[in-house]
Write a protein that holds these residues in place. Structure first.
Motif: not given
Length: 1522
Positions: A858-862, A892-893, A919-921, A924-927
């Motif tokens: 995940r770190r690389v994709w982010n 992730t967030v 994103l909500q649909e 995902f929860k908007i942080s």
């Protein structure tokens, strides 16, 4: 007697003999219970107790059946062959079988002490060790038979008979009583009944009660025995009771007729060795006479004692002693030494072949026993290669392998996990004609069980049953052990129950394996229950049983239970071994009970055991932490005595034990003795010094090593590297680099690669990336192969320095050299570095390469999403995001925030809400961080509406604002000058428990300064001081700007000096504001000094600074300085623009020098610049201001001839000049000139009906609005002045309102709203301000009459202090209001503000005669003279000027109502009123003087104003001083 008792009703009785018990021991052990133990001693002198013990001992003997399993018995090994007794007699002698049957655990010594589970391994390996020892004993018997030929013959001729002769013994005794003649030595030697005689005496001795003595039996014995017979008596008795055998030996030595023999000595030594009584054996061996003890059989027996205990060193010394005494060792000696070496784990790789060569050098030939023993030793060490070499040597020298050999090889390969070779050996065994026995199957079972191959284990068990065997105790133990290793304890207990049902008696190995497995699984309570069951089964726990339970308790952290178990073990007569002591020491060390640690250690030393080096280090470490210096000294002395390691080795031990003080002392001593210091000793010591901050002592040690260490390149490099290491550990990276450069430039020895690696790591931690990259380059230059760490650090340094291409090259080079950098954090940093440089294509390639070799996390994709976000590549970032959603890892967030950042950087803020909804649909929860990111984006864009909407939505969602959010909000609102919002936000922040920081307070300072609310600016500055903040650069700069805008240059200069004292640098903006303030306050000299300081500080001055100074020179009339400044401006590389030349021309104009302006205009023309209207306007304006209207008109016509059409600038210039003309004819002349050049609108407005020109004016203002920002504004101001001056007030009114509609004037230039009455006429011209004031008064009059909208408590009129075209708006408006007698008065707190109480204002508007008609109307005809006159910088009604001067000169400043009353009077009445007022003042003054009263100063407005400013300045100076 030791009694073990519990509350349990069931108990069993076992007899344990103390290893230190001597002859006629008076201590016995009674019953063992299953739960709680109680120990107490019972004296044996009580007859009743002795009888009870005797009965219980007999019961015990009848009930306790120890498991015996002889691998040497053919009937057991091959039950399927149905051996008969006759067949057995033909195979092997009965005495050998008896011997083998009695030796049930000869291989127990091979059990690994460190792991209880190896107990089971020893049982599987016991075949080979048994062969070795049993055959050695057979060889010993053979040597004895050579001394006694009768024994040899009888052994060969006599048939096998039972040892227990029963009734035959009684007959033999009766026959002896009737005999009168003893047998001769020769007859006794040839007698064939020796076995019956020996067995009879043995039985009688073993039947003795504990209170009876062997001497009584021997003294009464009538059976005649030879010395050889006594040897067998000692041997057979020793099989059951070594104390009784020792009594026999002592009794014989006390008889005068007995001659000690080597055979008897060898026999008693063997008995004591089997009973683990090596101390007694050593004592007897040392007391033996040389002629008896110096026999090879005696030496072999004593070596056997040492071999059983694994004391290889003692056995080897004994072999050397043999040779020194001239006794040559035989093959049995070497076989015994091999066995000792194997048990002591001294069989190092390659040593087996060395032993074989040594045997051959001694003139002996290794036999099958030698080879089998060596192979068994290899099995204990899991050295399959060594075993194969021994096996090959065996075949090479013609020694045929037997079944024992194949079994040993199976065990070797089974322990090493080579199952393929195990099967090969098993198949070869069958091809050679051997039948697999129980040992073979058990070895196979062990091999596959160790590898947890359940299918093979099941197959072996089935094969074992098909071959006629049944699962015995060893097989069950192996299976139980396997399931214990696998954590399947339930299956292990099922096998345990099955084992008992199958008739197999669980032995100590079974219980030990169960306890060990449960202990390792953390099931300590169940392990204790197994021990209780073991005691119920009358199986005596062994040393390894207790050790397994102690280890389980230790692992579970149950230190008290471990200590109790250890005490039970000791009190039960079991002597702890090295493992038991080590485990208990470890338990006590973990409990930090140093007192008990020292006590147990001393007890361990008394028992002849020593901790290993690691345990010594741990003990030292504990004692050092508790500052037990005496104990530390004792341990160091013991280490020196017991471990032959020398001072260097001692230093290493002390360093690992963190006993650095003693390590330093011993290191100094070792260095003085010629020891070359080593890095693994010096480096930890220096690190310890650095961690304590004792850098001077570290430096002293390094200097000592420099002076006393042996001179060599290695020591020199070590000393230098140690110095660098010390500095690195002290985090003095810069000092370390200085030392490195110093040593490098001096041409000294090169550093090692580890030193470079340490320096690179240190530089990376200190973020000295340039130095880290330089070290990497040096490392390559000096031909050191970069290590994985150096590759990684160098790549990380280049990435963080912003050189991702170089970092990528380093990584590729590492891959080419075979170094695989698997740290994904490095690739993440590399991708981020590419992203910051907006090289997102390179970042893509890095990720693509990574996907070929590893799984991208995940770190690389982010990081890739963030790289896209920096470049604003939303589509690419969304593609990566969707890929993560589809294939993982799930976003992730941070992923969502990167996606939102990409959308923001692409400038698509209007799509943020759409993406959030998508994103909500998707679930995902908007942080909170995402919301803050959106808020920051809108804040940077200045969209206050969206920011407030997001902020309120965030609070509604339950997200509490953070300090960072409050900073952003306050910063945004302050930039937008949203004063109310900022104040509410600060109040909310303080209610939430946050305190304003300096950033927020600076924002408020900047906001209040921007709106010129200087009172609140001072309040905020006072708050900064009250909260204890130290003003920073921004604070000082804002305050300087504030004082500059407030035209308080003195305070600004004070702050400037304060900044210099604090070491802070003012910004260029502060200098510009102060320079502008100096110009407005006519501080010409200060302005020049300020400009020189700006130049000296190296500021890059722009054209605006030069223009400001040109304006100052223009205003002060210093056209020469303006010319010089123009030259300097060119020298500094700034080309003058038309605006610059315009300012220069203005300076000539202010000086009244139109010729100078003409010359500048000519210079502009000659320079080839594109001459527009601006230069001409400057010259025209000079002429018009000087009243030279003809020259001005001529210049405009010349401009027309030069091809430059007059524009709004020329129109504005002529209209302004017309508005100030005294005569109507002069004004019309100028306007007619404009009409001649094509612009007649002003003339028509003045002469005709203005209502007809509304559309034309609207169109003109539209055109002017599209030009420069202030084109329409200047034009309207000039037009308003003209219309007001010549009494075209109605036209001025609708032009003013049209300017408001066109946003030329602000919409709130005046306002009459609910509780919000006010006006702001700053920047308006005098005429426009008077028009606006009249309209405002008219609106307020209507509101006062109607009562709506409601007024505030006070009404504020902002006039400002600036001048527009040398006309003061403040004075102009005051003159107009004073004439009307209005209630407006100057503000007491701020300049440029007029304030009126709302009630007084409303009454004045209703009742005053001046307010009866506020409607603006045009005059019926154009007046001959200008209605307004410029007087001392402000406009005033022409007829009022002489009256104003008279009142001002005679009465000074008066109130507006007084002024209005006096102005309306005729001259005669005004004179009388003024004279009466002056006279009244004088009379009042005389009266006060006569009464002696204090003369009170007149409360003049001007005086009050001065006093206010003085107090404010004083406060500012005091605040700055603080």
């Amino acid at each position: 007697m030791v009694r073990l008792q519990s509350s349990s009703s069931s108990s069993s009785f076992v007899t344990l003999h103390s290893p230190n018990a001597c002859l006629s021991s008076k201590v016995l052990l009674l019953p063992v219970t299953t739960t709680t133990f109680k120990f107490y001693f019972i004296p044996l002198n009580n007859p009743k107790s002795l009888r009870t013990l005797s009965v219980k001992a007999s019961v015990e003997k009848a009930q306790v059946q120890e498991f015996r399993y002889s691998r040497a018995s053919p009937s057991v090994r091959w039950p399927n062959l149905k051996f008969t007794e006759k067949t057995l007699n033909s195979l092997v002698s009965r005495e050998t079988l008896d011997f083998l049957v009695s030796e049930k655990s000869m291989g127990d010594g091979l059990i690994t002490e460190k792991k209880v589970e190896d107990y089971l391994d020893s049982e599987n390996r016991v075949s080979n060790s048994l062969v070795s020892e049993e055959t050695m004993q057979s060889a010993l018997v053979s040597e004895e038979s050579m001394e006694d030929s009768r024994f040899s013959e009888n052994t060969r001729e006599e048939s096998d008979s039972e040892r227990t002769i029963g009734p035959y013994a009684e007959t033999l005794r009766s026959d002896r009583r009737t005999r009168a003649k003893k047998l001769s030595k020769l007859a006794l030697k040839r007698a064939k009944d020796w076995r019956q005689r020996v067995q009879s005496l043995t039985d009688e001795i073993l039947k003795l009660q504990p209170s009876e003595f062997v001497a009584d039996v021997l003294d009464a014995n009538k059976i005649q025995l030879s010395p050889t017979d006594y040897c067998f008596v000692v041997k057979w008795v020793g099989h059951s009771n070594w104390q009784r055998a020792l009594e026999i030996y002592e009794w014989l030595n006390l008889r005068h007729w007995y001659t000690p023999s080597a055979r008897m000595l060898a026999t008693i030594l063997a008995v004591l060795g089997k009973a683990n009584q090596e101390t007694l054996a050593e004592a007897i061996f040392s007391r033996a006479k040389p002629e008896i003890g110096n026999v090879v059989q005696v030496y072999n027996s004593m070596m056997g004692v040492y071999a059983r205990q694994g004391r290889f060193d003692d056995a080897q010394e004994l072999l050397k002693l043999m040779r020194r005494r001239g006794c040559e060792p035989d093959l049995v000696s070497f076989n015994t030494l091999i066995n000792a070496r194997a048990k002591a784990r001294f069989l190092s790789p390659g040593s087996a072949m060395d032993i074989l060569n040594e045997i051959r050098k001694s003139g002996l030939r290794p036999d099958i026993i030698t080879y089998n023993t060596l192979i068994s030793s290899c099995a204990s060490g899991s050295s399959s290669e060594e075993a194969v070499r021994v096996f090959q040597d065996m075949e090479h020298h013609g020694c045929l392998p037997d079944l024992w050999t194949y079994n040993a090889m199976i065990s070797v390969f089974g322990r090493s996990g080579n199952l393929e070779e195990v099967e090969n050996i098993y198949n070869e065994l069958g091809r050679k004609g051997f039948f697999p026995d129980a040992v073979t199957f058990n070895s196979l079972l062990y091999a596959y069980a160790k590898n947890r191959n359940l299918e093979k284990v099941k197959w072996i068990c089935e094969e074992m049953v098909r071959a006629g065997f049944k699962l015995d105790e060893i097989a069950y133990n192996t299976l139980i052990h396997m399931y214990g290793k696998m954590g399947k304890h339930e299956l292990g207990f099922q096998l345990y129950e099955e084992m008992k049902l199958a008739g197999c008696t669980p032995d100590s190995v079974t219980f030990t394996v169960l306890i060990d497995s449960l202990g390792k699984a953390g099931q300590v309570k169940e392990a204790a229950d197994v021990l209780s069951e073991m005691l119920d089964a009358r199986v005596r726990p062994t040393l390894r049983t207790y050790s397994a339970l102690i280890c389980g308790y230790a692992k579970a952290g149950m230190r008290d239970e471990a200590g109790e178990t250890f005490d039970w073990m000791v009190k039960s007569g079991i002597k702890p071994d090295h493992l038991a002591y080590s485990v208990m020491l470890d338990v006590l060390i973990r409990a930090n009970d140093t007192r008990k640690v020292m006590g147990l250690y001393q007890r361990m030393v008394r028992d002849g055991l020593r901790p290993d080096q690691s345990l010594y280090e741990t003990m030292l470490q504990v004692f050092v932490k508790d500052s037990k210096h005496e104990e530390v000294e004792i341990l160091i002395k013991d280490i020196k005595k017991s471990m032959d390691i020398g001072l260097p080795g001692l230093c290493s031990v002390l360093v690992r034990a963190e006993c650095f003080e003693d390590a330093v002392n011993n290191l100094r001593l070792a260095v003085t003795q010629g020891f070359v210091p080593e890095s693994d000793i010096v480096s930890p010591i220096l690190s310890w010094f650095s961690s304590l901050g004792r850098h001077e002592e570290a430096r002293s040690l390094i200097n000592f090593l420099k002076e006393h260490a042996p001179k060599s390149s290695a020591s020199s490099v070590l000393v230098h590297e140690s110095l660098l290491l010390m500095l690195c550990n002290a985090h003095q990276t810069e000092a370390a680099m200085e030392e490195y450069y110093k040593m490098n430039f001096s041409g000294g020895d090169y550093f090692s690669s580890s030193a470079y690696e340490t320096l690179i790591l240190c530089c990376e931690e200190a973020e000295l990336f340039a130095e880290a990259s330089q070290l990497y380059s040096d490392m390559n230059f000096y031909c050191f192969g970069p290590t994985p760490i150096s590759f990684k650090c160098a790549a990380m340094a280049y990435s963080k320095m912003g050189f991702p291409e170089t970092a990528h090259h380093v990584i590729q080079r590492a891959e080419k050299t075979g170094v695989l950098i698997d740290d994904l954090s490095l690739y993440v940093t590399l991708i981020e570095s590419y992203g910051k440089l907006k090289l997102w294509q390179r970042a893509e390639s890095v990720v693509g390469t990574l996907r070929l070799y590893t799984t991208v996390d995940r770190r690389v994709w982010n990081a890739l999403i963030n790289a896209y976000a920096t470049s604003g590549k939303y589509e690419q970032a969304r593609a990566v995001f969707n890929n993560m959603v589809r294939d993982g890892p799930f976003p992730t967030v941070e992923s969502i925030n990167g996606l939102m950042e990409a959308l923001i950087n692409s400038g698509r803020l209007d799509e943020l809400y759409v993406v959030i909804q998508e994103l909500q649909e998707m679930g995902f929860k908007i942080s909170k961080s995402t919301i803050l990111l959106m808020l920051d984006a809108f804040a940077r864009a200045g969209n206050i509406f969206e920011v407030k909407k997001i902020y309120h939505g965030m609070k509604a969602a339950g997200y509490l604002p953070t300090m960072h959010l409050y900073r952003n909000m306050v910063g945004l609102f302050s930039r937008g000058k949203r004063v109310r919002d900022v104040e509410l936000m600060v109040a909310e922040m303080e209610e939430a428990g946050f305190k304003c920081d300096l950033f927020i307070l600076n924002c408020m300072l900047r906001m209040y300064t921007g709106i010129e609310d200087f009172r609140k600016t001072v309040d905020v500055y006072r708050k900064i001081q009250e909260m204890g903040f130290e003003p920073d650069e921004d604070t000082y700069n804002i305050l300087i700007i504030m004082y500059s805008k407030d035209l308080r240059a003195e305070e600004a200069f004070s702050l400037l000096n304060e900044m210099r004292r604090e070491g802070l640098d003012p910004k260029l903006g502060s200098y510009k504001s102060l320079l502008s303030s100096c110009g407005k306050q006519e501080l010409w000299e200060e302005a020049e000094v300020l400009f020189k300081e700006m130049v000296s500080k190296g500021f890059k001055l722009d054209r605006g600074v030069y223009h400001s100074l040109l304006k100052i020179y223009r205003n002060c009339g210093s056209h020469e300085k303006a010319e010089n400044l123009l030259v300097k401006m060119k020298d500094d590389g700034i080309e003058p623009s038309l605006a610059t030349m315009h300012l220069l021309m203005d300076s000539y104009g202010q000086a009244g020098l139109p010729d100078g302006a003409e010359n500048v205009l000519k210079g502009i023309k000659s320079s080839g610049l594109n001459v527009g209207t601006v230069p001409y306007v400057s010259v025209i304006d000079v002429y018009l201001k000087n009243g030279e209207y003809e020259l001005g008109i001529e210049k405009m016509l010349q401009m027309k001839r030069d091809g430059v059409d007059p524009d709004y600038r020329v129109w504005t210039c002529f209209i302004r000049a017309a508005s100030r003309c005294r005569q109507r004819n002069e004004a019309l002349k100028l306007l007619n000139c404009l009409s001649d050049v094509g612009f007649d609108l002003p003339l028509r407005l003045l002469m005709g009906k203005s209502e007809l020109l509304i559309l034309e004016m609207d169109h003109l203002l539209e055109q002017l609005g599209s030009l420069e920002e202030d084109a329409a504004f200047r034009f309207v101001n000039a037009l308003e002045d003209l219309l007001w001056a010549f009494e075209r007030r109605a036209a001025a009114s609708w032009v003013f309102q049209m300017a408001i509609q066109k946003n030329i004037y602000p919409h709130d230039v005046f306002r009459v709203a609910e509780k919000n009455w006010g006006a702001d006429f700053r920047k308006l011209s005098g005429g426009a301000a008077l028009v606006g004031l009249t309209l405002w008064l008219d609106h307020m009059q209507d509101a006062s009459l109607q009562g709506l909208p409601e007024s505030p408590k006070s009404v504020v009129l902002i006039t400002g202090t600036a001048e527009y075209n040398n006309v003061s708006i403040s004075k102009t408006l005051k003159a107009f209001l004073w004439e009307m007698g209005s209630p407006f008065l100057p503000s007491k707190t701020r300049t440029g503000i007029l304030v009126a109480k709302a009630h007084s204002l409303r009454m004045w508007l209703k009742d005053s005669a001046f307010c009866m008609d506020l409607e603006l109307r045009d005059a019926s005809s154009l007046p001959e003279l200008n209605s307004m006159q410029l007087n001392e910088g402000y406009f005033m009604r022409s007829g009022l000027v002489p009256v104003f001067k008279e009142i001002q000169e005679r009465l000074g400043d008066v109130r507006p109502k007084t002024f209005a009353r006096l102005a309306l009077l005729c001259e005669e009445k005004r004179e009388r009123v003024i004279t009466a007022d002056i006279k009244g003042r004088k009379e009042k003054l005389e009266k006060m003087k006569r009464q002696g009263r204090m003369l009170r100063s007149q409360r003049r407005m001007k005086f009050r104003k001065r006093r206010f400013f003085k107090s404010r300045a004083t406060f500012s100076e005091q605040a700055i001083a603080k």
